[in-house]
Design an enzyme around this catalytic site. Sequence first.
Site, PDB file in Angstrom:
ATOM      1  N   SER A   1      19.744  17.961 126.763  1.00  0.00           N
ATOM      2  CA  SER A   1      19.584  17.532 128.155  1.00  0.00           C
ATOM      3  C   SER A   1      20.816  17.924 128.961  1.00  0.00           C
ATOM      4  O   SER A   1      21.935  17.981 128.416  1.00  0.00           O
ATOM      5  CB  SER A   1      19.440  16.006 128.159  1.00  0.00           C
ATOM      6  OG  SER A   1      19.627  15.488 129.435  1.00  0.00           O
TER       7      SER A   1
ATOM      8  N   TYR B   1      22.525   6.903 125.776  1.00  0.00           N
ATOM      9  CA  TYR B   1      21.497   7.936 125.636  1.00  0.00           C
ATOM     10  C   TYR B   1      22.145   9.318 125.604  1.00  0.00           C
ATOM     11  O   TYR B   1      21.872  10.137 124.722  1.00  0.00           O
ATOM     12  CB  TYR B   1      20.472   7.859 126.787  1.00  0.00           C
ATOM     13  CG  TYR B   1      19.638   9.120 126.884  1.00  0.00           C
ATOM     14  CD1 TYR B   1      18.668   9.402 125.935  1.00  0.00           C
ATOM     15  CD2 TYR B   1      19.853  10.058 127.911  1.00  0.00           C
ATOM     16  CE1 TYR B   1      17.927  10.577 125.997  1.00  0.00           C
ATOM     17  CE2 TYR B   1      19.114  11.227 127.981  1.00  0.00           C
ATOM     18  CZ  TYR B   1      18.163  11.488 127.018  1.00  0.00           C
ATOM     19  OH  TYR B   1      17.442  12.656 127.079  1.00  0.00           O
TER      20      TYR B   1
ATOM     21  N   LYS C   1      22.452  12.568 122.619  1.00  0.00           N
ATOM     22  CA  LYS C   1      22.193  14.016 122.766  1.00  0.00           C
ATOM     23  C   LYS C   1      23.443  14.816 122.386  1.00  0.00           C
ATOM     24  O   LYS C   1      23.359  15.843 121.712  1.00  0.00           O
ATOM     25  CB  LYS C   1      21.772  14.345 124.201  1.00  0.00           C
ATOM     26  CG  LYS C   1      20.403  13.800 124.568  1.00  0.00           C
ATOM     27  CD  LYS C   1      19.281  14.452 123.752  1.00  0.00           C
ATOM     28  CE  LYS C   1      17.934  13.824 124.016  1.00  0.00           C
ATOM     29  NZ  LYS C   1      16.912  14.181 123.047  1.00  0.00           N
TER      30      LYS C   1
HETATM   31  P1  NAD Z   1       8.458  11.074 126.119  1.00  0.00           P
HETATM   32  O1  NAD Z   1       8.958   9.683 125.915  1.00  0.00           O
HETATM   33  O2  NAD Z   1       7.302  11.267 127.020  1.00  0.00           O
HETATM   34  O3  NAD Z   1       8.130  11.751 124.710  1.00  0.00           O
HETATM   35  C1  NAD Z   1       8.853  11.456 123.553  1.00  0.00           C
HETATM   36  C2  NAD Z   1       7.845  11.162 122.457  1.00  0.00           C
HETATM   37  O4  NAD Z   1       8.550  10.858 121.237  1.00  0.00           O
HETATM   38  C3  NAD Z   1       6.959   9.946 122.758  1.00  0.00           C
HETATM   39  O5  NAD Z   1       5.608  10.311 122.600  1.00  0.00           O
HETATM   40  C4  NAD Z   1       7.397   8.897 121.742  1.00  0.00           C
HETATM   41  O6  NAD Z   1       6.332   8.046 121.369  1.00  0.00           O
HETATM   42  C5  NAD Z   1       7.902   9.764 120.602  1.00  0.00           C
HETATM   43  N1  NAD Z   1       8.904   9.116 119.745  1.00  0.00           N
HETATM   44  C6  NAD Z   1      10.046   8.489 120.124  1.00  0.00           C
HETATM   45  N2  NAD Z   1      10.698   8.050 119.055  1.00  0.00           N
HETATM   46  C7  NAD Z   1       9.984   8.411 117.962  1.00  0.00           C
HETATM   47  C8  NAD Z   1      10.161   8.246 116.556  1.00  0.00           C
HETATM   48  N3  NAD Z   1      11.197   7.575 116.063  1.00  0.00           N
HETATM   49  N4  NAD Z   1       9.233   8.760 115.736  1.00  0.00           N
HETATM   50  C9  NAD Z   1       8.150   9.419 116.219  1.00  0.00           C
HETATM   51  N5  NAD Z   1       7.940   9.606 117.537  1.00  0.00           N
HETATM   52  C10 NAD Z   1       8.844   9.107 118.400  1.00  0.00           C
HETATM   53  O7  NAD Z   1       9.710  11.938 126.613  1.00  0.00           O
HETATM   54  P2  NAD Z   1       9.751  13.422 127.184  1.00  0.00           P
HETATM   55  O8  NAD Z   1      10.086  13.338 128.615  1.00  0.00           O
HETATM   56  O9  NAD Z   1       8.583  14.184 126.733  1.00  0.00           O
HETATM   57  O10 NAD Z   1      11.064  13.931 126.441  1.00  0.00           O
HETATM   58  C11 NAD Z   1      11.023  14.660 125.237  1.00  0.00           C
HETATM   59  C12 NAD Z   1      12.446  14.930 124.777  1.00  0.00           C
HETATM   60  O11 NAD Z   1      13.136  15.626 125.799  1.00  0.00           O
HETATM   61  C13 NAD Z   1      13.269  13.679 124.480  1.00  0.00           C
HETATM   62  O12 NAD Z   1      14.073  13.934 123.360  1.00  0.00           O
HETATM   63  C14 NAD Z   1      14.125  13.516 125.718  1.00  0.00           C
HETATM   64  O13 NAD Z   1      15.337  12.856 125.443  1.00  0.00           O
HETATM   65  C15 NAD Z   1      14.357  14.970 126.109  1.00  0.00           C
HETATM   66  N6  NAD Z   1      14.647  15.155 127.534  1.00  0.00           N
HETATM   67  C16 NAD Z   1      13.782  14.638 128.469  1.00  0.00           C
HETATM   68  C17 NAD Z   1      14.072  14.771 129.818  1.00  0.00           C
HETATM   69  C18 NAD Z   1      13.185  14.154 130.864  1.00  0.00           C
HETATM   70  O14 NAD Z   1      13.667  13.878 131.971  1.00  0.00           O
HETATM   71  N7  NAD Z   1      11.896  13.946 130.608  1.00  0.00           N
HETATM   72  C19 NAD Z   1      15.217  15.468 130.217  1.00  0.00           C
HETATM   73  C20 NAD Z   1      16.058  15.999 129.236  1.00  0.00           C
HETATM   74  C21 NAD Z   1      15.764  15.833 127.889  1.00  0.00           C
HETATM   75  C1  WQD Z   2      17.330  12.088 140.316  1.00  0.00           C
HETATM   76  C2  WQD Z   2      17.939  11.692 141.649  1.00  0.00           C
HETATM   77  C3  WQD Z   2      18.786   9.437 141.678  1.00  0.00           C
HETATM   78  C4  WQD Z   2      15.057   7.294 141.323  1.00  0.00           C
HETATM   79  C5  WQD Z   2      17.863  11.613 134.394  1.00  0.00           C
HETATM   80  C6  WQD Z   2      18.700  11.355 133.177  1.00  0.00           C
HETATM   81  C7  WQD Z   2      19.004  12.650 132.487  1.00  0.00           C
HETATM   82  C8  WQD Z   2      17.725  13.440 132.208  1.00  0.00           C
HETATM   83  C9  WQD Z   2      16.877  13.588 133.428  1.00  0.00           C
HETATM   84  C10 WQD Z   2      16.931  12.950 130.033  1.00  0.00           C
HETATM   85  C11 WQD Z   2      19.245  10.884 141.492  1.00  0.00           C
HETATM   86  C12 WQD Z   2      17.646   9.606 142.670  1.00  0.00           C
HETATM   87  C13 WQD Z   2      15.998   8.292 141.417  1.00  0.00           C
HETATM   88  C14 WQD Z   2      14.777   6.513 142.470  1.00  0.00           C
HETATM   89  C15 WQD Z   2      16.373   7.808 143.715  1.00  0.00           C
HETATM   90  N1  WQD Z   2      16.882  12.781 131.249  1.00  0.00           N
HETATM   91  N2  WQD Z   2      16.656   8.533 142.599  1.00  0.00           N
HETATM   92  N3  WQD Z   2      15.444   6.808 143.626  1.00  0.00           N
HETATM   93  O1  WQD Z   2      19.448  10.826 136.989  1.00  0.00           O
HETATM   94  O2  WQD Z   2      19.264  13.314 137.487  1.00  0.00           O
HETATM   95  O3  WQD Z   2      18.579  12.454 135.294  1.00  0.00           O
HETATM   96  O4  WQD Z   2      16.667  12.288 134.016  1.00  0.00           O
HETATM   97  O5  WQD Z   2      17.712  13.602 129.400  1.00  0.00           O
HETATM   98  O6  WQD Z   2      19.677  12.306 131.317  1.00  0.00           O
HETATM   99  O7  WQD Z   2      19.890  10.716 133.580  1.00  0.00           O
HETATM  100  O8  WQD Z   2      17.170  11.954 137.229  1.00  0.00           O
HETATM  101  O9  WQD Z   2      15.055  11.382 138.319  1.00  0.00           O
HETATM  102  O10 WQD Z   2      16.567   9.520 137.559  1.00  0.00           O
HETATM  103  O11 WQD Z   2      17.246  10.917 139.502  1.00  0.00           O
HETATM  104  O12 WQD Z   2      16.966   8.008 144.776  1.00  0.00           O
HETATM  105  O13 WQD Z   2      13.967   5.582 142.447  1.00  0.00           O
HETATM  106  O14 WQD Z   2      17.018  10.806 142.321  1.00  0.00           O
HETATM  107  O15 WQD Z   2      19.770   8.582 142.200  1.00  0.00           O
HETATM  108  O16 WQD Z   2      20.099  11.257 142.525  1.00  0.00           O
HETATM  109  P1  WQD Z   2      18.728  12.092 136.813  1.00  0.00           P
HETATM  110  P2  WQD Z   2      16.427  10.894 138.106  1.00  0.00           P
END
Ligand code: NAD
Ligand code: WQD
Length: 358
Positions: A141, A165, A169
């Site tokens: 991430s 969190y 990562k």
């Molecule tokens: P999500 O929560 O929709 O999907 C994650 C899936 O993993 C879920 O279906 C959950 O049930 C499953 N899971 C969690 N723990 C588990 C375990 N111990 N065993 C088996 N299954 C398990 O999330 P997403 O948005 O699809 O994210 C996928 C990956 O990408 C995550 O690792 C997340 O940290 C990373 N990521 C997401 C974002 C984002 O903003 N969505 C950004 C950067 C990184």
């Molecule tokens: C985006 C912008 C908020 C909600 C997060 C995680 C990051 C990654 C992606 C997993 C910011 C603003 C948000 C609201 C708002 N996830 N905001 N009102 O914080 O960039 O990243 O998701 O790895 O680790 O931290 O994403 O969508 O939460 O926020 O004004 O109700 O929107 O303050 O500026 P962020 P976000």
Amino acid sequence: MGSTVEQNILVTGGAGFIGTHTVVQLLKEGFKVSIIDNLDNSVIEAVDRVRELVGPDLSNKLEFNLGDLRNKGDIEKLFSKQRFDAVIHFAGLKAVGESVGNPRRYFDNNLVGTINLYETMAKYCKSRKTGPIIQMVFSSSATVYGQPEKIPCVEDFELKAMNPYGRTKLFLEEIARDIHAAEPEWRIVLLRYFNPVGAHESGRIGEDPKGIPNNLMPYIQQVAVGRLPELNVYGHDYPTEDGSAVRDYIHVMDLADGHIAALRKLFADPKIGCTAYNLGTGRGTSVLEMVAAFEKASGKKIPIKLCPRRAGDATAVYASTERAEKELGWKAKYGVDEMCRDQWNWANNNPWGYQKKP
Ligand code: NAD
Ligand code: WQD
């Protein structure tokens, strides 16, 4: 362009937001897919819709396994009955706020789950004599850049985490680098996603967070369908053009294609080692610009309330995409208008996500 030999991919967390979209693309590209998911943050309906989207023939190439990575036995069960060419590891918990209040849950789930997976991969890949390669794509991430001192974020910036969190990562990236240094048979791609949004163009799969959303786009979406009254805009005094914070939003289908590009690189490049790639568009968009784009796409007014900054938020974060373009041959195709169009299509057709209206 389908794969010539049918390769078998294990997708952990494949029932989730990014997982479902990636599984659709994997199946369309000719891969066989096994999902393992404990449905902690997803529902089986999402997998049913993936099957519906790809049709009965490709659906036969998809297997769903209910299992938890924290239980080594659940992973062993899969590896003992089939050979995987690569693993895409999405499974993990991702709510920043929850991780601050309950770090043990995050360390247990994200770290222990991943270490169990690595142990099993190493055991079976070696014992099966399937060749000396262990291939893996890991969901990292942009959070590993913390509050970057410079933008765009380049992969070799110093890494720092701002919350538990983010630390999971960061630790998991370090663990991957250490494993590769000790055992060069591992080929690992670390994909650093920026802000994934949007949905499949069909409107059949999309993001469906449990409870009140933490992230911007699901929140806007719930305001648009009338589930929430207004959007709190966190911060209007940032040193940006309109005072709101800037992020690099990326369409989830572009992200899905980024995983296909990463797999192809793993299969083709023996020198890949353990390499990180940013997956973003390289463009920054402010919160207020995102609201305006969503209003345009949906024809709905999104009432906003200007609020103080959210603790821990950076002013502006966006990716350098040069390495992914050059080495993976991947570049995001969609801009914010398409992201909002597809997110609205999903929201409008599924105002309560995968659930029925309560
Ligand atoms: P999500 O929560 O929709 O999907 C994650 C899936 O993993 C879920 O279906 C959950 O049930 C499953 N899971 C969690 N723990 C588990 C375990 N111990 N065993 C088996 N299954 C398990 O999330 P997403 O948005 O699809 O994210 C996928 C990956 O990408 C995550 O690792 C997340 O940290 C990373 N990521 C997401 C974002 C984002 O903003 N969505 C950004 C950067 C990184
Ligand atoms: C985006 C912008 C908020 C909600 C997060 C995680 C990051 C990654 C992606 C997993 C910011 C603003 C948000 C609201 C708002 N996830 N905001 N009102 O914080 O960039 O990243 O998701 O790895 O680790 O931290 O994403 O969508 O939460 O926020 O004004 O109700 O929107 O303050 O500026 P962020 P976000």
